[in-house]
Write an enzyme that holds these catalytic residues in place. Structure first.
Site, mmCIF file in Angstrom:
data_model
loop_
_atom_site.group_PDB
_atom_site.id
_atom_site.type_symbol
_atom_site.label_atom_id
_atom_site.label_comp_id
_atom_site.label_asym_id
_atom_site.label_seq_id
_atom_site.Cartn_x
_atom_site.Cartn_y
_atom_site.Cartn_z
ATOM 1 N N ALA A 60 -4.540 -0.766 0.466
ATOM 2 C CA ALA A 60 -4.965 -1.110 1.830
ATOM 3 C C ALA A 60 -3.828 -1.038 2.841
ATOM 4 O O ALA A 60 -4.088 -1.030 4.048
ATOM 5 C CB ALA A 60 -5.557 -2.525 1.851
ATOM 6 N N TYR A 61 -2.591 -0.993 2.379
ATOM 7 C CA TYR A 61 -1.467 -0.964 3.312
ATOM 8 C C TYR A 61 -1.355 0.409 3.961
ATOM 9 O O TYR A 61 -0.977 1.392 3.312
ATOM 10 C CB TYR A 61 -0.151 -1.300 2.603
ATOM 11 N N GLN A 62 -1.705 0.438 5.230
ATOM 12 C CA GLN A 62 -1.608 1.658 6.040
ATOM 13 C C GLN A 62 -2.276 2.860 5.377
ATOM 14 O O GLN A 62 -1.694 3.930 5.234
ATOM 15 C CB GLN A 62 -0.142 1.960 6.374
#
Length: 259
Positions: A60-62
């Site tokens: 989900a990070y970037q």
């Protein structure tokens, strides 16, 4: 650097884990304050020099670019067997639910995408990013156990859950002979200490590792009054969590002794 076994796993991790939420393309996700690939690589390089061997990221990070940056950096700077890589997956989406994608299938699809982003054959610690209220926990646990059985994951963990949920999930896993959660990544710092009420005692009882996130409250515990940063100005989630505390922190406090 000090090292320790991660809970009941055989993972030997540095006491300090490098959280990689700040790495990633700032144009491809919810965070506008993340840093680019070259800066990320320099920070990872310095961490390795100081003895850090534990790196935590998430799909989900970037939009997965954090995983990509971390994977490329570690492949160029370290031997795979010398580092412990953790990543996380999100709950099923509404579209997946409508399409009949099961929890087991969801875990498999998310893991394969993370491995592609990282450029790795396996992850050391695979973490359920948050409790999935729309999917039976049995499906999630079986899906994660399948990943362990085929060698794509060495150990599993969970993040953002209540103590009763962690206990329930591990009881289900034990009953079925599946892999159990060896760690929990919860929100914990000097401003938010709720984990001390039930989660910490549970983890002490069952030897589950605590890998708290937001240890500096989005930077608020490492800055002087009035000092700011791009993240502090633009991180809406951290503002929601901590802005109300700023008035309390700046207010003079009287000390009372109760005998």
């Amino acid at each position: 650097m000090e090292y320790i076994k991660l809970g009941n796993s055989d993972l030997n991790v540095s006491r300090i884990c490098m959280g990689c939420m700040g790495f990633g393309d700032p144009t491809q996700g919810a965070c506008t304050w993340t840093i680019g690939e070259e800066q990320s690589k320099e920070i990872i390089k310095r961490g390795l020099e100081l003895g850090v061997n534990f790196f935590d990221t998430a799909i989900a990070y970037q939009s997965g670019t954090s995983e990509q940056y971390v994977g490329r950096a570690l492949r160029s700077l370290a031997k795979r067997e010398d580092v412990v890589v953790a990543t996380k997956f999100l709950p099923r989406t509404a579209d997946e639910i409508a399409a009949g994608i099961t929890g087991q299938q969801h875990v498999e699809h998310m893991l394969n995408k993370s491995l592609e982003n990282l450029g790795m054959d396996y992850v050391d610690l695979y973490i359920c990013h948050m409790w999935d209220y729309n999917t039976p926990i049995e499906e999630i646990m079986e899906g994660m156990n399948n990943a362990v059985k085929v060698g794509k994951v060495r150990a599993i963990g969970i993040s953002n859950c209540f103590a009763w949920q962690l206990a329930k999930a591990n009881a289900i896993a034990e009953r079925n002979g599946w892999a159990k959660f060896v760690s929990v990544q919860g929100h914990y710092n000097l401003l938010f200490r709720e984990e001390e009420r039930e989660m910490v005692p549970l983890c002490e009882e069952d030897n589950i590792a605590l890998t708290p996130y937001s240890a500096l409250a989005g930077g608020r515990l490492s800055k002087r009054s009035g000092e700011t940063s791009k993240r502090q100005e633009e991180d809406g989630v951290a503002k929601m969590k901590y802005d109300a505390t700023s008035r309390v922190l700046l207010r003079p406090m009287a000390m009372t002794c109760f005998v």
